[in-house]
Design an enzyme around this catalytic site. Structure first.
Site, mmCIF file in Angstrom:
data_model
loop_
_atom_site.group_PDB
_atom_site.id
_atom_site.type_symbol
_atom_site.label_atom_id
_atom_site.label_comp_id
_atom_site.label_asym_id
_atom_site.label_seq_id
_atom_site.Cartn_x
_atom_site.Cartn_y
_atom_site.Cartn_z
ATOM 1 N N LYS A 1 -5.807 50.962 15.647
ATOM 2 C CA LYS A 1 -5.623 52.054 14.673
ATOM 3 C C LYS A 1 -4.552 53.008 15.189
ATOM 4 O O LYS A 1 -4.506 53.298 16.400
ATOM 5 C CB LYS A 1 -6.960 52.776 14.484
ATOM 6 C CG LYS A 1 -6.953 53.842 13.403
ATOM 7 C CD LYS A 1 -8.355 54.433 13.218
ATOM 8 C CE LYS A 1 -8.403 55.480 12.125
ATOM 9 N NZ LYS A 1 -9.758 56.058 11.945
ATOM 10 N N SER B 1 -11.540 55.928 7.305
ATOM 11 C CA SER B 1 -10.102 56.002 7.431
ATOM 12 C C SER B 1 -9.470 54.815 8.161
ATOM 13 O O SER B 1 -8.250 54.651 8.103
ATOM 14 C CB SER B 1 -9.729 57.289 8.173
ATOM 15 O OG SER B 1 -10.250 57.288 9.479
ATOM 16 N N SER C 1 -15.692 56.329 9.594
ATOM 17 C CA SER C 1 -14.398 55.660 9.436
ATOM 18 C C SER C 1 -14.295 54.248 9.999
ATOM 19 O O SER C 1 -13.326 53.550 9.730
ATOM 20 C CB SER C 1 -13.284 56.510 10.021
ATOM 21 O OG SER C 1 -12.952 57.502 9.088
#
Ligand code: GLN
Length: 488
Positions: free
Chosen positions: A80, A155, A179
């Site tokens: 990420k 996210s 997330s």
């Protein structure tokens, strides 16, 4: 036979060890796949093909010439884009950090590299991890591999979509309020948020430090356990990490789950939960029952306040964490040499997107004199009470169960204009962050071709138990094995 890119890390580990495949072959197989599907999915902000091939070659040599065989030797992993990677651009999906190249690695990256893992790219996310859909990225919208008109969740949407589309073997996400689990649910993947303090946050670009943990997004529970073996542990660079004894999360996966007691809070199945979701969750409960697990419907009343409590704390911490991006110490700088410093400062901060700005303003408000007691302090009190209510239930139950998300994935554009409606969909995930408890999401069904996630929350430090129950579930079901219809 399945293509290499379709396999799990666990399967590939032994193939690499036996010499059935080389790390270089695996990397080429993945990048071929990425080339075919990435234009539809848009999971990555940065791809590191050349880097990955070079690393794979070095590793193949090392494997031939030494006894080295790390847990992740030759296994590709996507990261990420809020986790710092040395000499590799790390943007947080924000214009603010558009050209930020960290001079150091996050501790999790060091651990992955030490075990021979190969970083293949940095994945798209909501800007500064604030969101539930990955639509607030400055760069692109990531599409759900199960249906390109739907969001992948957020996210960590890029990471989940990349694993789901077989564009990586493993991925890292971060979970401040769901997330990892939300995109796991929306993309039919497995994802875990560990007990607070179990994985180092050093090098994770902070959104809300008291809530978040880095963690795995994988194709199944076994890969999740494998990656946790690498990630979990004390880090002198992060004083909030715990000194947990070395755990082999793979070793206990097979242990029996008979006799376990499950509590199902009615607050997790309340209004707003789609019928198909509660049906899939109840089916999962009945399946677990057939393995000798018992269950009761219970109530944890303060779950109803988990969303406001979470958002007040998260935004307050964000307003403080993001103060450093002023164009002077960090972040985007307008090209202007004269004028009032505060005007330039204000212009620099326009590099934040609307959702990030909204949260900084609300967080600043909640912390300001006169409102602090009413909002921030009150949220902290609710946090303690909520934790007490969970702890009380863990005297009678081993696991608290519910859906991960109240619905299947939203359509792209459906939620972005209504932030409050979007915040409300975090109802099932945020309690685990507010309380610091571990929680895992695994696939448990489909509705109209869209995935549904089951969430298991454990008492503090009970990841092994969560993994064991989830593993048993995956041995008896094949939801997690289904592949999205994106072709290639
Ligand atoms: N949806 C939550 C939020 O917007 C989750 C964020 C996260 O876990 N990073 O804050």
């Amino acid at each position: 036979m399945a293509s290499f890119y379709e396999l799990t890390a666990y399967e590939l580990h032994s193939m690499l060890q036996n010499g059935d495949i080389t790390a270089e072959e695996l990397i080429y197989s993945l990048f071929d796949r990425i080339q075919k599907t990435e234009t539809k999915i848009k999971a990555y902000i940065t791809l590191l093909k050349e880097n990955a091939i070079n690393q794979a070659r070095l590793l193949d040599k090392k494997l031939r010439n030494s006894n080295f065989f790390g847990i992740l030797a030759g296994i590709p992993i996507a990261i990420k884009d809020n986790i710092c990677t040395k000499n590799i651009r790390t943007t947080c999906s924000s214009k603010m950090l558009d050209n930020y190249v960290p001079p150091y690695n996050a501790t999790v990256i060091e651990r992955i590299l030490a075990e021979g893992g190969i970083i293949i790219g940095k994945t798209n996310m909501d800007e500064f991890a604030m969101g539930t859909t990955t639509e607030s990225s400055y760069y692109q919208i990531t599409h759900n591999p199960w249906s390109l008109e739907h969001v992948p969740g957020g996210s960590s949407g890029g990471s989940a979509a990349a694993v789901a589309a077989d564009e990586t073997i493993l991925a890292l996400g971060s979970d401040t309020g769901g997330s990892i689990r939300c995109p796991a649910s929306f993309c039919n993947m497995t994802g875990i948020k560990v007990s607070y303090g179990s994985i180092s946050r050093y090098g994770l670009i902070s959104y809300a430090c008291s809530l978040e943990q880095i963690g795995p997004l994988t194709k199944d529970v076994r890969d999740c356990a494998l990656l946790l073996n690498v990630l979990v542990g004390r880090d002198p660079y992060d004083s909030t990490t715990l000194n947990r004894p070395k755990i082999d999360f793979l070793a206990t996966l097979d242990e029996d789950i008979k006799g376990l007691r499950i509590g199902i809070p009615k607050e997790f199945m309340g209004t707003g939960t789609a019928e198909a979701v509660s049906k899939a969750v109840w089916n999962a409960v009945h399946l677990l029952e057939s393995f000798g697990v018992t269950y009761d419907e219970i109530s944890i009343p303060l779950i109803d306040y988990a969303v406001p409590c979470y958002y007040i704390i998260a935004m307050s911490e964000a307003s403080s964490n993001l103060a450093r991006y002023d164009g002077i110490r960090y972040g985007y700088r307008v090209e202007k040499d004269e004028g009032e410093w505060n005007e330039i400062f204000a212009e620099d901060r326009l590099a934040f997107g609307p959702e990030v700005r909204r949260r900084i303003m609300l967080g600043t408000y909640a912390l300001s004199a006169g409102y602090y007691d009413m909002y921030y302090l009150k949220a902290l009190k609710v946090r303690t009470l909520l934790r007490n209510q969970f702890e009380a239930q863990f005297k009678s139950y081993d696991i608290i169960l519910g859906p991960t998300m109240p619905t299947t994935p939203f359509k792209i554009g459906e939620m972005i204009s209504d932030p409050l409606a979007m915040y409300r969909t975090d109802i099932d995930t945020v309690a685990a962050n507010v309380t610091g408890l571990p929680a895992i999401s695994i696939p448990c069904g489909f509705s109209d071709g869209l995935p549904i996630g089951l969430q298991l929350i454990g008492n503090s430090l009970q990841e092994e138990l969560l993994l064991r129950v989830a593993y048993k579930f995956q041995q008896e079901t094949d939801y997690h094995k289904k592949k999205p219809p994106i072709g290639g």
